[in-house]
Design an enzyme around this catalytic site. Structure first.
Site, mmCIF file in Angstrom:
data_model
loop_
_atom_site.group_PDB
_atom_site.id
_atom_site.type_symbol
_atom_site.label_atom_id
_atom_site.label_comp_id
_atom_site.label_asym_id
_atom_site.label_seq_id
_atom_site.Cartn_x
_atom_site.Cartn_y
_atom_site.Cartn_z
ATOM 1 N N GLU A 41 -3.259 18.596 5.685
ATOM 2 C CA GLU A 41 -4.051 17.849 4.706
ATOM 3 C C GLU A 41 -5.398 18.533 4.474
ATOM 4 O O GLU A 41 -6.086 18.923 5.430
ATOM 5 C CB GLU A 41 -4.267 16.430 5.228
ATOM 6 C CG GLU A 41 -5.098 15.530 4.323
ATOM 7 C CD GLU A 41 -5.346 14.152 4.924
ATOM 8 O OE1 GLU A 41 -5.669 13.236 4.160
ATOM 9 O OE2 GLU A 41 -5.223 14.009 6.167
ATOM 10 N N LYS A 123 -2.050 10.776 -2.086
ATOM 11 C CA LYS A 123 -2.104 9.884 -0.929
ATOM 12 C C LYS A 123 -2.294 8.434 -1.365
ATOM 13 O O LYS A 123 -3.217 8.108 -2.116
ATOM 14 C CB LYS A 123 -3.257 10.330 -0.025
ATOM 15 C CG LYS A 123 -3.337 9.632 1.323
ATOM 16 C CD LYS A 123 -4.456 10.288 2.131
ATOM 17 C CE LYS A 123 -4.576 9.711 3.538
ATOM 18 N NZ LYS A 123 -5.665 10.376 4.296
ATOM 19 N N CYS A 158 -0.905 11.744 6.206
ATOM 20 C CA CYS A 158 -1.768 11.309 7.305
ATOM 21 C C CYS A 158 -1.776 9.784 7.514
ATOM 22 O O CYS A 158 -0.844 9.232 8.079
ATOM 23 C CB CYS A 158 -3.171 11.862 7.092
ATOM 24 S SG CYS A 158 -4.180 11.927 8.597
#
Length: 272
Positions: A41, A123, A158
């Site tokens: 990321e 995300k 994440c």
């Protein structure tokens, strides 16, 4: 399929050096026979460089992603460009829908072996705990999938690991491998090890979580990139130093596990 997680050192000092480390990792992984390489990321600027998000943001045709695209095509290897801070306004003419006309997003891009941009994932779950991410970025609205080497691939990023309903959605979309570019810091080592394995076990699919390493003022990335099979078995992992984490994935393994232990067939969704 031979999958490599590129656990690169992400510095707070230089985008040029970070991207160089990423492209070198891709070349090295390709030379070792990788079919697909996954970057961490925000591999180019570092997750915790919040004051640089706006300054370093780029559209989908920007410099960082163009370099990754070229390396993928030059070395005949697919790449998930872990994520970059995307300038949504600059991506308006990219051919991919954007969640807002302007602003920033945490965006991962899947490039095929020929450099074709196959999927864009922004995300969904933005971190709010002791982090500026939720204040600076726009959340994603779509969950794309990619068919590659007999796998249907989904992407999460994440913090998304903490939200199992997203992974249930991926299962319903036929996903058999989930790639998870991350910037997971100390001290939450046990959470990192738990969530990746749990998402693999409960959804009976491969989970490949690529984390970075590196020290920032606010935190230190813990590395430990790991590939889990659909039974939750660790196929490959690393410590907290730069590394190429490689595993061979068998698409038939997903069906085998689901047939031998058909937990997904016992799901109930008819809640009152």
């Amino acid at each position: 399929m031979r999958l490599t997680l590129a656990q690169t050192d992400v510095s707070s000092d230089s985008v040029t050096e970070n991207v160089s480390r990423a492209t070198t990792a891709i070349r090295d992984a390709a030379a070792e026979g990788a079919d697909l390489v996954v970057l961490p990321e925000l591999f180019n600027i570092g997750y915790f460089a919040f004051d640089r998000y706006a300054r370093e943001a780029e559209g989908l045709n920007g410099e960082t992603l163009s370099q990754i695209r070229s390396v993928a095509a030059d070395h005949d290897v697919a790449v998930l460009a872990g994520s970059v801070v995307e300038d949504l306004a600059a991506s308006a003419d990219s051919g991919f829908d954007v969640p807002a006309d302007e602003g920033l997003a945490n965006t991962a891009v899947f490039f095929d072996r020929d450099g074709e941009r196959r999927a864009v994932y922004r995300k969904h779950h933005l971190f709010g705990y002791d982090s500026a991410e939720s204040q600076l970025l726009e959340p994603g609205e779509t969950v794309p999938t990619v068919d590659f080497e007999e796998f249907t691939i989904g992407v999460t990023t994440c913090y998304d690991l903490r939200f199992p309903e997203l992974y249930r959605h991926l299962v319903d979309e036929g996903v058999t491998l989930t790639l998870v570019p991350s910037a997971w810091p100390y001290p939450r080592v046990e959470h990192w090890k738990l969530f990746g394995r749990a998402r693999a076990v409960e959804n009976q699919l491969y989970v490949a979580a690529a984390n970075g390493v590196g020290q920032f003022e606010e935190a230190e990335l813990l590395g430990r990139s790991t590939v889990y099979d659909p039974w939750g078995t660790t196929l490959a992992s690393a410590d907290d130093h730069p590394a190429l984490v490689t595993a061979t994935l068998d698409p038939a393994r997903v069906d085998q596990v689901r047939e031998e232990f058909p937990a997904l067939a016992d799901r109930r969704t008819d809640w009152p």
